[in-house]
Write a protein that holds these residues in place. Sequence first.
Motif, PDB file in Angstrom:
ATOM      1  N   LEU A 121       0.830  -1.201   0.000  1.00 43.62           N
ATOM      2  CA  LEU A 121       0.000   0.000   0.000  1.00 43.62           C
ATOM      3  C   LEU A 121       0.869   1.258   0.000  1.00 43.62           C
ATOM      4  O   LEU A 121       1.878   1.340   0.696  1.00 43.62           O
ATOM      5  CB  LEU A 121      -0.928   0.001   1.217  1.00 43.62           C
ATOM      6  N   TRP A 122       0.437   2.219  -0.802  1.00 45.75           N
ATOM      7  CA  TRP A 122       1.094   3.518  -0.912  1.00 45.75           C
ATOM      8  C   TRP A 122       0.031   4.591  -0.715  1.00 45.75           C
ATOM      9  O   TRP A 122      -1.149   4.346  -0.952  1.00 45.75           O
ATOM     10  CB  TRP A 122       1.746   3.699  -2.290  1.00 45.75           C
ATOM     11  N   VAL A 123       0.469   5.777  -0.298  1.00 47.14           N
ATOM     12  CA  VAL A 123      -0.470   6.883  -0.173  1.00 47.14           C
ATOM     13  C   VAL A 123       0.136   8.128  -0.791  1.00 47.14           C
ATOM     14  O   VAL A 123       1.359   8.322  -0.799  1.00 47.14           O
ATOM     15  CB  VAL A 123      -0.852   7.165   1.303  1.00 47.14           C
ATOM     16  N   SER A 124      -0.758   8.970  -1.322  1.00 50.80           N
ATOM     17  CA  SER A 124      -0.309  10.271  -1.833  1.00 50.80           C
ATOM     18  C   SER A 124      -0.956  11.355  -0.987  1.00 50.80           C
ATOM     19  O   SER A 124      -2.054  11.187  -0.462  1.00 50.80           O
ATOM     20  CB  SER A 124      -0.711  10.451  -3.302  1.00 50.80           C
ATOM     21  N   ILE A 125      -0.245  12.461  -0.824  1.00 54.19           N
ATOM     22  CA  ILE A 125      -0.755  13.581  -0.035  1.00 54.19           C
ATOM     23  C   ILE A 125      -0.472  14.877  -0.789  1.00 54.19           C
ATOM     24  O   ILE A 125       0.365  14.925  -1.707  1.00 54.19           O
ATOM     25  CB  ILE A 125      -0.101  13.647   1.361  1.00 54.19           C
ATOM     26  N   TYR A 126      -1.155  15.925  -0.401  1.00 52.25           N
ATOM     27  CA  TYR A 126      -0.834  17.249  -0.923  1.00 52.25           C
ATOM     28  C   TYR A 126       0.473  17.694  -0.277  1.00 52.25           C
ATOM     29  O   TYR A 126       0.670  17.508   0.944  1.00 52.25           O
ATOM     30  CB  TYR A 126      -1.962  18.219  -0.589  1.00 52.25           C
ATOM     31  N   LEU A 150       1.967  14.761  -4.048  1.00 46.75           N
ATOM     32  CA  LEU A 150       1.553  15.030  -5.424  1.00 46.75           C
ATOM     33  C   LEU A 150       0.828  16.377  -5.451  1.00 46.75           C
ATOM     34  O   LEU A 150      -0.103  16.607  -4.669  1.00 46.75           O
ATOM     35  CB  LEU A 150       0.611  13.933  -5.957  1.00 46.75           C
ATOM     36  N   ASN A 151       1.211  17.234  -6.390  1.00 45.47           N
ATOM     37  CA  ASN A 151       0.598  18.560  -6.471  1.00 45.47           C
ATOM     38  C   ASN A 151      -0.880  18.500  -6.844  1.00 45.47           C
ATOM     39  O   ASN A 151      -1.637  19.446  -6.574  1.00 45.47           O
ATOM     40  CB  ASN A 151       1.350  19.425  -7.496  1.00 45.47           C
ATOM     41  N   ASP A 152      -1.302  17.400  -7.493  1.00 44.82           N
ATOM     42  CA  ASP A 152      -2.704  17.284  -7.906  1.00 44.82           C
ATOM     43  C   ASP A 152      -3.642  16.966  -6.746  1.00 44.82           C
ATOM     44  O   ASP A 152      -4.861  16.997  -6.910  1.00 44.82           O
ATOM     45  CB  ASP A 152      -2.863  16.174  -8.961  1.00 44.82           C
ATOM     46  N   PRO A 161     -16.527  25.188  -0.690  1.00 42.94           N
ATOM     47  CA  PRO A 161     -15.733  24.258   0.124  1.00 42.94           C
ATOM     48  C   PRO A 161     -14.723  23.487  -0.723  1.00 42.94           C
ATOM     49  O   PRO A 161     -15.027  23.045  -1.828  1.00 42.94           O
ATOM     50  CB  PRO A 161     -16.794  23.311   0.706  1.00 42.94           C
ATOM     51  N   CYS A 162     -13.518  23.326  -0.198  1.00 44.45           N
ATOM     52  CA  CYS A 162     -12.464  22.617  -0.921  1.00 44.45           C
ATOM     53  C   CYS A 162     -11.397  22.198   0.084  1.00 44.45           C
ATOM     54  O   CYS A 162     -11.486  22.503   1.280  1.00 44.45           O
ATOM     55  CB  CYS A 162     -11.854  23.509  -2.003  1.00 44.45           C
ATOM     56  N   GLY A 163     -10.390  21.507  -0.391  1.00 44.11           N
ATOM     57  CA  GLY A 163      -9.320  21.108   0.510  1.00 44.11           C
ATOM     58  C   GLY A 163      -8.398  20.077  -0.088  1.00 44.11           C
ATOM     59  O   GLY A 163      -8.652  19.536  -1.172  1.00 44.11           O
ATOM     60  N   PRO A 164      -7.325  19.744   0.625  1.00 44.59           N
ATOM     61  CA  PRO A 164      -6.385  18.732   0.141  1.00 44.59           C
ATOM     62  C   PRO A 164      -7.023  17.351   0.221  1.00 44.59           C
ATOM     63  O   PRO A 164      -7.991  17.133   0.949  1.00 44.59           O
ATOM     64  CB  PRO A 164      -5.212  18.850   1.118  1.00 44.59           C
ATOM     65  N   ASP A 165      -6.468  16.424  -0.539  1.00 40.03           N
ATOM     66  CA  ASP A 165      -6.947  15.050  -0.433  1.00 40.03           C
ATOM     67  C   ASP A 165      -5.761  14.101  -0.354  1.00 40.03           C
ATOM     68  O   ASP A 165      -4.625  14.469  -0.659  1.00 40.03           O
ATOM     69  CB  ASP A 165      -7.880  14.682  -1.597  1.00 40.03           C
ATOM     70  N   CYS A 183       8.231   5.079 -13.298  1.00 39.87           N
ATOM     71  CA  CYS A 183       6.933   4.500 -12.905  1.00 39.87           C
ATOM     72  C   CYS A 183       6.781   4.530 -11.378  1.00 39.87           C
ATOM     73  O   CYS A 183       7.671   4.103 -10.644  1.00 39.87           O
ATOM     74  CB  CYS A 183       6.814   3.065 -13.412  1.00 39.87           C
ATOM     75  N   GLY A 184       5.669   5.064 -10.928  1.00 40.57           N
ATOM     76  CA  GLY A 184       5.402   5.156  -9.493  1.00 40.57           C
ATOM     77  C   GLY A 184       3.978   5.609  -9.267  1.00 40.57           C
ATOM     78  O   GLY A 184       3.154   5.650 -10.185  1.00 40.57           O
ATOM     79  N   VAL A 185       3.671   5.980  -8.032  1.00 38.03           N
ATOM     80  CA  VAL A 185       2.329   6.470  -7.701  1.00 38.03           C
ATOM     81  C   VAL A 185       2.002   7.680  -8.569  1.00 38.03           C
ATOM     82  O   VAL A 185       2.807   8.609  -8.684  1.00 38.03           O
ATOM     83  CB  VAL A 185       2.261   6.846  -6.207  1.00 38.03           C
ATOM     84  N   GLY A 186       0.853   7.642  -9.201  1.00 40.16           N
ATOM     85  CA  GLY A 186       0.451   8.719 -10.099  1.00 40.16           C
ATOM     86  C   GLY A 186       0.705   8.412 -11.550  1.00 40.16           C
ATOM     87  O   GLY A 186       0.244   9.154 -12.439  1.00 40.16           O
ATOM     88  N   CYS A 187       1.412   7.301 -11.832  1.00 37.82           N
ATOM     89  CA  CYS A 187       1.670   6.916 -13.220  1.00 37.82           C
ATOM     90  C   CYS A 187       0.368   6.443 -13.857  1.00 37.82           C
ATOM     91  O   CYS A 187      -0.518   5.896 -13.193  1.00 37.82           O
ATOM     92  CB  CYS A 187       2.715   5.804 -13.266  1.00 37.82           C
ATOM     93  N   ASP A 188       0.237   6.634 -15.180  1.00 35.04           N
ATOM     94  CA  ASP A 188      -0.992   6.273 -15.887  1.00 35.04           C
ATOM     95  C   ASP A 188      -1.120   4.781 -16.148  1.00 35.04           C
ATOM     96  O   ASP A 188      -2.156   4.324 -16.628  1.00 35.04           O
ATOM     97  CB  ASP A 188      -1.074   7.021 -17.229  1.00 35.04           C
ATOM     98  N   CYS A 189      -0.083   4.011 -15.863  1.00 31.28           N
ATOM     99  CA  CYS A 189      -0.160   2.572 -16.129  1.00 31.28           C
ATOM    100  C   CYS A 189      -0.983   1.885 -15.034  1.00 31.28           C
ATOM    101  O   CYS A 189      -1.480   2.520 -14.107  1.00 31.28           O
ATOM    102  CB  CYS A 189       1.224   1.958 -16.233  1.00 31.28           C
ATOM    103  N   ASP A 190      -1.091   0.557 -15.143  1.00 38.61           N
ATOM    104  CA  ASP A 190      -1.960  -0.183 -14.229  1.00 38.61           C
ATOM    105  C   ASP A 190      -1.263  -0.684 -12.961  1.00 38.61           C
ATOM    106  O   ASP A 190      -1.883  -1.357 -12.142  1.00 38.61           O
ATOM    107  CB  ASP A 190      -2.567  -1.402 -14.951  1.00 38.61           C
ATOM    108  N   ARG A 191       0.012  -0.361 -12.792  1.00 34.46           N
ATOM    109  CA  ARG A 191       0.727  -0.945 -11.651  1.00 34.46           C
ATOM    110  C   ARG A 191       0.218  -0.404 -10.313  1.00 34.46           C
ATOM    111  O   ARG A 191      -0.102  -1.170  -9.404  1.00 34.46           O
ATOM    112  CB  ARG A 191       2.227  -0.690 -11.776  1.00 34.46           C
TER     113      ARG A 191
END
Length: 872
Positions: A121-126, A150-152, A161-165, A183-191
């Motif tokens: 498991l991996w996680v992305s943050i603002y 990740l900037n996105d 209302p808005c905020g980081p995810d 290749c890593g978190v945020g890549c468009d491939c299926d990994r």
Amino acid sequence: MTGNELREAYLRFFAEKKDHLRLASYSLIPEDDPTLLLIGAGMAPLKPFFTGKMKPPCPRITTSQRCVRTGDIENVGRTARHQTFFEMLGNFSFGDYFKKEAIPWAWEFLTEVIELPKEKLWVSIYPDDNEARAIWLEQPGLLPDHIVPLNDNFWEIGPGPCGPDSEIYIDLGEGRGCGEPTCGVGCDCDRFLEIWNLVFTQYDRTEEGEYNLLAHKNIDTGCGLERLASVVQNKETNFETDLLYPIIAYASKISGVAYGSDKSKDISLKVIADHARSISVMIMDGILPSNEGRGYVLRRTLRRAIRHGRMLGITDPFLDGAVDAVVEIFRGAPDFSELTAKQEYIKRVIRVEEERFASTLAQGMELLNGEIDRLKEENKVVLPGDIGFKLYDTYGFPRELTEEILHEHGITLDGVEFDKEMEAQRSRARSARAENQVVAVPDLSNIDTSALRSDSTAKEAVVAAIWRDGEIVDSLRDGESAGIILDRTPFYAEGGGQVGDEGVLRSDLGYISISNAKKLPDGTIYHIAYVEEGEIHRGDRVDITVNRERKLSSARNHTATHLLQAALQRVVGAHVKQAGSLVTPDRLRFDFTNFEPVTEQQIRDIEELVNAEILRSVDLDISMMPIADAKNMGAMALFGEKYGDIVRVVSVPGFSIELCGGSHVGNTGQIGLFKIIGEFGVAAGVRRIEAITGKAAFSYAATLYHTVQEISAKLKTRPEDLSYQIDKFLDERKAMQEQLRQFAEFRDKADAQKLLMAVREIGAFHVVAGKANVDSMDELRTIADLACEKLDHGIVILAAVIDDKVSLVVKADKNAVSAGAHAGQIIKEAAKEVGGGGGGRPDMAQAGGKTPENIPQAFDAAISVIQRQANN
């Protein structure tokens, strides 16, 4: 876990362990939200709670929301994850908990409930969200280098209302990746597959672009059920999960195209599977095919599936048959109970649309293929818009379908010309559009409605306005239907769950029946009218007769609904909240929040409380007051209902007080009698009670009394001894069933022993094949098990005729399986001979068929497969 088990595990986790209110999925049709055509996200129906326009029934809510998105419809079947229909699991907080609860709960569910490997498991943050990073670092087993900024990761849609995810991903392995070093978190491939998104709504963005902290921070979670199922079930795509694959299997069977044999044909199989689910659920939710709005989305999706069926060689209507597979997929899921109830209706809608489109599809394709050939010969790449519109208008091709077919040939559609043709047609047809029915409300801006009023005592009135076919008219003649406004009216207009009044208008020249009354947005009441005799003119004076018996029956049921809600809160608990109601002259229906069925004792207690209030014969207190005063008095408001500054308060002194605009009796004694006739679940966490009052309740009680008398006479006992006598019969029946079971067990053993006398050797296998005289598939399996137990390297093939249909079972012991036997392959070939199909595991398989006379050929086919398996 199956998809249904996974959904239930999620909802139970948040409802039972984390104190969330479990709500049923909202309809795909948005409620009071003109900005949406269809619900496309889990939070969409909850927007009023996030914006503060409405107070939620609970600060913590969890749902599995059905959603439809068609923005990427051309990618369906071409990727592992794109779907038009999907379910979004969600847990939501409205000013209650925030990051320090939401993050650990997500981690707990994924790693402890469904036991995903923590190291994957991996996680992305603002990048600026240090608070989220710190909380993630505290989660047991999460590797620190698996937290990726990740900037996105910031959720906002314009001001508000808005905020980081923070997103949670699972690493599916290098074999699923693109192979690039980046290749890593945020890549468009299926990994790296995103399976969870936590949105931390903590800011309010102003028009000027400033971000101000919200006083009440919210949590919005989205977790795709199908994606999660693909991970849990270890499938490469969502389409191979049990939430979609049964439809692929159906399409594969009727097309004769094996899934996995041809990538281009796999796309069509996946499209059919996805679209079959979409259209089934859309129709379940009340959407019907049309050329406008959400009906057009349905028609476009349905016809796209039909075209992909043709690409697989399916020429006969087939899509309605996929509904059966859809129903089976969702069987037992509370939010989809209406799929079963409406199964035949859904199939009928699809069948009609399919037959309608099939009659023109071939002609349309002939025209389009001819145009494509012509354009290629002329070295052109744009199809004229008038041709595209002809395909739409004459042959029923959705524009997107034409564009998709053209895209496959490197050609585009002249959209500007197409739009011009479309607008011209709309102008020509505007006066006869489907929405312009006889009572559709026209433009009434020239009619002064300020003096029109509701008057419960009115006996006569003047006709202020008449319209028909969406146009204001001066008069109506016999046989014509219309909308009519009177300068005063005693008719109750439908609202708050209560149906409108019926009645009659009489003028000097006409007799007009009123089938319903409704309200315009400004509160003016209009009447759905039909001229039975003569004619009626604007300005005519009419005598009014409201169907008083019907009106009084509705009033009885409406007042009883108030008493029922108050009794439920006293007996079942204060947590009970109204979730919907229907009041008709015949009965009342009341939906309420509760996590378990109301017990028989509670039903009796509720009936006793309500009838006690009826016997008290209390006068109702009905008054108008400011809404703040009403709430201070403790008046209950209906969730989802809109109220003005001044509200109508209906009170049964000492028992019930509610905001309500409906019609009621003057005294509780007028209800007469209250009887609950049904209690059942309609959705997760929502129960329904149906009840009757007055004459209907008396007739119900009288019928039950006479039924009890009749049964008592037949059993030669007194009514008070009826329960004892029935228990006695049930005990005797149970003893008889046990004797029959023992006999069946003895017979099954005898049948198995008889079969063993005809064992034959095929290679290493000991094979038994024969017919059995049984009444069910369970008995057939039992005999197969008994026979197989007596064999070494044994294979048992059994057939039976049950209700004029063939049932087949193949059983192989573990030694036979180790030697190459495969029951599923054996039965597949055998079933073909009896006009059926089936399959199963290497050790056990079953099938059905419809030609009993071909059972000998089925045995021959099975033996042939075993011979091949023996030689391998």
